[in-house]
Design a protein around this motif. Structure first.
Motif, PDB file in Angstrom:
ATOM      1  N   ARG A   1      34.445   0.942  64.785  1.00  0.00           N
ATOM      2  CA  ARG A   1      35.900   1.095  64.885  1.00  0.00           C
ATOM      3  C   ARG A   1      36.605  -0.249  64.770  1.00  0.00           C
ATOM      4  N   LEU A   2      36.042  -1.270  65.408  1.00  0.00           N
ATOM      5  CA  LEU A   2      36.649  -2.597  65.315  1.00  0.00           C
ATOM      6  C   LEU A   2      36.564  -3.141  63.888  1.00  0.00           C
ATOM      7  N   GLU A   3      35.415  -2.960  63.254  1.00  0.00           N
ATOM      8  CA  GLU A   3      35.266  -3.438  61.876  1.00  0.00           C
ATOM      9  C   GLU A   3      36.246  -2.726  60.946  1.00  0.00           C
ATOM     10  N   LYS A   4      36.446  -1.419  61.157  1.00  0.00           N
ATOM     11  CA  LYS A   4      37.394  -0.666  60.333  1.00  0.00           C
ATOM     12  C   LYS A   4      38.824  -1.148  60.562  1.00  0.00           C
ATOM     13  N   ALA A   5      39.163  -1.444  61.863  1.00  0.00           N
ATOM     14  CA  ALA A   5      40.510  -1.923  62.165  1.00  0.00           C
ATOM     15  C   ALA A   5      40.754  -3.274  61.509  1.00  0.00           C
ATOM     16  N   LEU A   6      39.779  -4.156  61.562  1.00  0.00           N
ATOM     17  CA  LEU A   6      39.929  -5.455  60.916  1.00  0.00           C
ATOM     18  C   LEU A   6      40.058  -5.301  59.397  1.00  0.00           C
ATOM     19  N   HIS A   7      39.262  -4.392  58.834  1.00  0.00           N
ATOM     20  CA  HIS A   7      39.320  -4.177  57.388  1.00  0.00           C
ATOM     21  C   HIS A   7      40.688  -3.640  56.979  1.00  0.00           C
ATOM     22  N   ASP A   8      41.211  -2.664  57.780  1.00  0.00           N
ATOM     23  CA  ASP A   8      42.513  -2.096  57.457  1.00  0.00           C
ATOM     24  C   ASP A   8      43.616  -3.137  57.589  1.00  0.00           C
TER      25      ASP A   8
END
Length: 517
Positions: A506-513
């Motif tokens: 979830r954190l990696e996705k938030a950073l990517h977004d």
């Protein structure tokens, strides 16, 4: 001059008695430089009531004993050694010591049979720390606490002006010899003493005023010119006027570490003393980040003529200065410390601390001093001291309770003594003092410190850090001193916890977004 025959009979008798008293008066002598330093501190102590100079020896007698023979043995030693028959005074602002021809030993027997253990400990502690009257004497007090069928407690209290630790070992050795011979009905026979301590004072005075004394002075001036005090971090600012309040923290190095350090010293052709001192200096360096360090230590002060069997205050405090520039390996620092120690022993008869006063005459109160930090290592083998595993009332060989420490036992002829717990009443002349004693396979240590500067937790961490550092030295002695381990396991930074896979995604996705709107 008045003709005595012209005086009335009563005045003739009075004048004759006065002349006889003057003839019988004890001779007076100057003090040694070391004694003069103690005398000045004694005068400070009289005003503050926070500093004492009592040398204490409290032990339970585990062998058979006879009070009358003990008293006779101590009287023999008082008769033999002039320092136990000496009192001190001052005239025209100059201290002197007066040697008396005779002195009855202060030997008191107290019946403590009905006392509980805490009352006995309190009484022994109170008598141990009782101040001495230097002008009236005596400066040696012996107290025997009998306890019926329970082993008695023997307390020796001496003023430091009369004795040093080497001298204490002489006293104990001779006590064992004399008591044992008396016990077998034999008159004690010790080798005659050709000299007394006052002979040393005169000999040292002549030496210091000779070309050899000038060379000693030049050595210490060269060593200490440009030296700076150790700016050790403290918990509170240094007051303008010290209160001389002190406390202590005891600790022990386990047998495996002690043996490893002794083996390291032998392998590197140095001494355990040098290894411990070098480690202490690394500790100071790591705390202060200061590369020019000076620490005060003690020498026996007996170099030269044969003073080995003489009792007195020979000890001489000397500064040891080391250079830690360039982050040297511990082995390199150790070699430097070894060389400085050997040189200090070669030049130990000069009162080097007085040279420090000349070099820094404008040192301000409330600021670090060159004489702030002190280190001493006692060689317990001179006392024949061994460890004992006992749950009775044994105390640490160094006198300060420490976790994991045990008592000590010493055998003096047919006298077997075991250390008795004695309350340590700490004061301070130095802001930080480390004393270490190796006995029976392990090392006991005590940090004594100024309570106006340090909290107990701070000094406890110092002892822990020193122990960790010594283990690091043993494991990798060639490590640069700035890289040796210091922190305990509890102080080590903890590795970051690994995030659960779902939260990490979830954190990696938030950073990517966020980076790709």
């Amino acid at each position: 001059m008045t003709d005595i025959n012209l005086l009335p009979p009563d005045q003739q008798r009075a004048l004759l008695a006065q002349l006889l008293r003057q003839k019988a008066a004890a001779p007076s002598f100057a003090l040694s430089p070391g004694q003069q330093d103690l005398w000045l501190w004694h005068k400070i102590a009289a005003q503050t009531r926070r500093i004492e100079f009592n040398v204490l020896f409290a032990w339970t007698i585990r062998s058979t004993w006879e009070a009358a023979l003990l008293q006779q043995a101590f009287q023999t030693l008082v008769d033999r050694h002039a320092t136990f028959r000496t009192t001190y005074g001052e005239a025209n602002n100059q201290p002197f010591q007066r040697v008396h021809r005779q002195q009855k030993v202060h030997f008191v027997v107290t019946d403590a049979q009905s006392w509980p253990a805490d009352q006995l400990q309190q009484a022994v502690g109170d008598l141990a720390h009782q101040p001495f009257d230097l002008e009236q004497g005596p400066l040696l007090r012996v107290q025997l606490f009998t306890r019926g069928t329970t082993d008695p407690v023997l307390l020796l209290a001496l003023h430091h002006l009369a004795i040093d630790m080497w001298s204490l070992s002489i006293l104990l050795d001779e006590l064992g010899i004399v008591y044992t011979t008396l016990k077998h009905g034999i008159a004690p026979s010790l080798p005659p003493l050709a000299r007394q301590f006052t002979d040393f004072v005169g000999w040292q005075t002549d030496l210091l005023h000779s070309p050899a004394g000038q060379r000693l002075e030049e050595y210490w001036r060269e060593q200490m010119t440009g030296a700076i005090p150790v700016a050790l971090p403290t918990d509170r600012p240094r007051p303008q006027q010290p209160a001389f309040g002190g406390a202590c923290h005891g600790f022990v190095l386990e047998e495996a570490l002690t043996q490893g350090l002794k083996d390291l010293a032998r392998r590197l052709r140095t001494t355990l003393y040098a290894v411990l001192l070098a480690a202490f200096e690394v500790l100071l360096y790591r705390y202060s980040r200061q590369e020019d360090l000076s620490v005060i230590t003690m020498t026996v002060g007996r170099k030269g003529a044969d003073w080995s069997g003489v009792i007195g205050y020979f000890t001489n405090a000397v500064p040891l200065r080391v250079n830690l520039r360039g982050n040297p390996p511990f082995t390199t620092l150790l070699e430097q410390v070894h060389q400085r120690l050997m040189a200090a022993l070669e030049h130990q008869l000069y009162p080097a601390l007085s040279e420090l006063a000349h070099l820094r005459p404008k040192a301000q109160t409330g600021q670090p001093q060159l004489t702030d930090i002190f280190f001493v290592f006692q060689k317990s083998h001179r006392f024949g001291m061994e460890r004992v595993s006992s749950d009775r009332e044994a105390a640490s060989p160094i006198g300060v309770p420490a976790a994991g420490d045990t008592g000590a036992q010493v055998t003096l002829g047919e006298l077997v003594l075991e250390s008795f717990p004695l309350a340590w009443r700490a004061d301070h002349r130095y802001i930080l003092e480390l004393m270490m004693v190796e006995a029976g396979g392990s090392i006991s240590g005590v940090f004594q410190y100024a309570t106006e500067l340090f909290d107990p937790q701070t000094v406890e961490r110092m002892a822990q850090h020193l122990t960790v550092l010594l283990r690091g030295v043993l494991d990798q002695p060639d490590t640069p001193i700035a890289h040796l381990p210091l922190m305990t396991a509890a102080e080590q930074p903890k590795p970051p916890r690994k995030l659960p896979a779902q939260l990490r995604n979830r954190l990696e996705k938030a950073l990517h977004d966020k980076e790709n709107p």
